[in-house]
Design a protein around this motif. Sequence first.
Motif, PDB file in Angstrom:
ATOM      1  N   VAL A  13       0.861  -1.186   0.000  1.00 45.88           N
ATOM      2  CA  VAL A  13       0.000   0.000   0.000  1.00 45.88           C
ATOM      3  C   VAL A  13       0.896   1.233   0.000  1.00 45.88           C
ATOM      4  CG1 VAL A  13      -1.726   1.340   1.256  1.00 45.88           C
ATOM      5  CG2 VAL A  13      -1.878  -1.155   1.220  1.00 45.88           C
ATOM      6  N   ALA A  14       0.771   2.015  -1.076  1.00 46.21           N
ATOM      7  CA  ALA A  14       1.579   3.245  -1.207  1.00 46.21           C
ATOM      8  C   ALA A  14       3.062   2.959  -1.010  1.00 46.21           C
ATOM      9  CB  ALA A  14       1.107   4.300  -0.207  1.00 46.21           C
ATOM     10  N   GLY A  15       3.518   1.842  -1.566  1.00 46.84           N
ATOM     11  CA  GLY A  15       4.931   1.497  -1.509  1.00 46.84           C
ATOM     12  C   GLY A  15       5.357   0.800  -0.238  1.00 46.84           C
TER      13      GLY A  15
END
Length: 510
Positions: A13-15
């Motif tokens: 999630v988001a990197g």
Amino acid sequence: MKNAVGRDIPEFVAGCKVSPYQGPWTCIPSRQSSGGKGVDVSASEKLLKSIDEAIDAVGLRDGMTISFHHHLRNGDYVMKLVIDAIARKGIRGLKLSASSLSAVQDAIMPHIESGVIVAIDTSGIRGEIGKFVSAGKLPQPVMIRTHGGRARAIESGELPIDVAFIGAPTCDTYGNINGVDGPAACGSLGYAIVDAACADKVVAITDNLVPHPLQRISIPQTQVDFIVKLDSIGDPKGISTGSLRISTDPKELLISEYAATVIEYSGYFRNNFSLQLGSGGASLSAAKFIQEKMRAKGITAAFGVGGITGVFVEMMEQGLVNLLFDAQSFDSASIQSLRKNARHLEMSASYYASPGTGSPIVNNVDAVILSATEVDINFNVNVLTGSNGKLMGAPGGHPDTAAGSNLCIVALPLLRKNFPVIRESVHTIVTPGDTVDVVVTDRGVAINPLRKDLIRNLKDSGLPLMLIEDLQRLAYELTGTPDPAPAGGDVVGLVEYRDGTIIDVIRKIS
């Protein structure tokens, strides 16, 4: 992927990589996987049957560092019991880190001689252990630290502790500890607090195991790995022995009166000033004269600090001191006060004196009265060795408070047993002269020339003001010039200043 409750959880999630929930206990580390520190365990897993079992549980092995506190002073049983058990298991080559070593610790001498202990790191050393070190028999040079310097070294990782053995006057079944309850109550656990917070493993050794939860907590259960219940961890009657005493000697009472007068005229004697009194006879006895002057002028102190005695407790109960900050309780009156009085506060050695913290409380002390073994004409102070170079004392918080306070007074007689203690040069520098402001003796008072404000303020005090060189000459006239101490041989000890630098060395004495 689906987690254990059936929800779709993305892997990233988001990197950020995401770990899906696997169940309420699946991912909590075990003692084995985590090394035993900071894991979610039951009380029954912490409570062990013996010191021997605790030594096995913490994985103690050759070459590690073990630590102890000295709040029970000459009444301590814990260090000997633990090191006896270590020796029985054949473990050797250990470093002993003790907040101080009292005369009672001479009982571990066989284990030092046999190589169970090969290195010592401490704030005080005396007795047979001191003689052993002075004779160059310890395989490694001893490290002498101040109370604040020891806290700094532990918290910075410079002095890593593998296992801290904490003498716990009261401990509950989860490992919460305090020092004010139980048959071996010692009051503040200020030195042990730092060890418990930073050691890799912590073993609480108690003779007063109580149900969880303990109401008053000095060391929390989250820092304690194992608990051992013994019949007795020490005799609290041994706390009030050694250097602690109130003087009745007329010479020391005169010194005490002079020291109190220095404070009165110093410019710091005002409402809400703060002070510390050392454990020497003259410094403790000065409290009597300080109290009289405070009453006469209607002055109340904001706080008293340091090792706390019944003298300070009395001042607080009389309304002369608002708060007490206690790193070590020196007698039964101070232990009882810490237990019952909300204005008597426990503090760690780090809060007290570590230069590695944001603001140790010594930096807010107005006046301190300290004792000394000897002082030289440059105001350097020795509190560690005799003039012959033999180890017999402790820096304790002496250099810490001298550096932090606005007014550092060193009080001592001009002569001891017909030997001069104001000398041309001290044998061992523990507290540097540029942090010492006034030297008070029974024959005269010397102000450090760096303190021109004190010279001005004390000129009308009525005190017998003298140059430090004149005090030294008078001492030599009365006793003759002392023989120089033996130069000594190899370095057997390092004297660390509170910032981690080495201010002097201890050399072998035959």
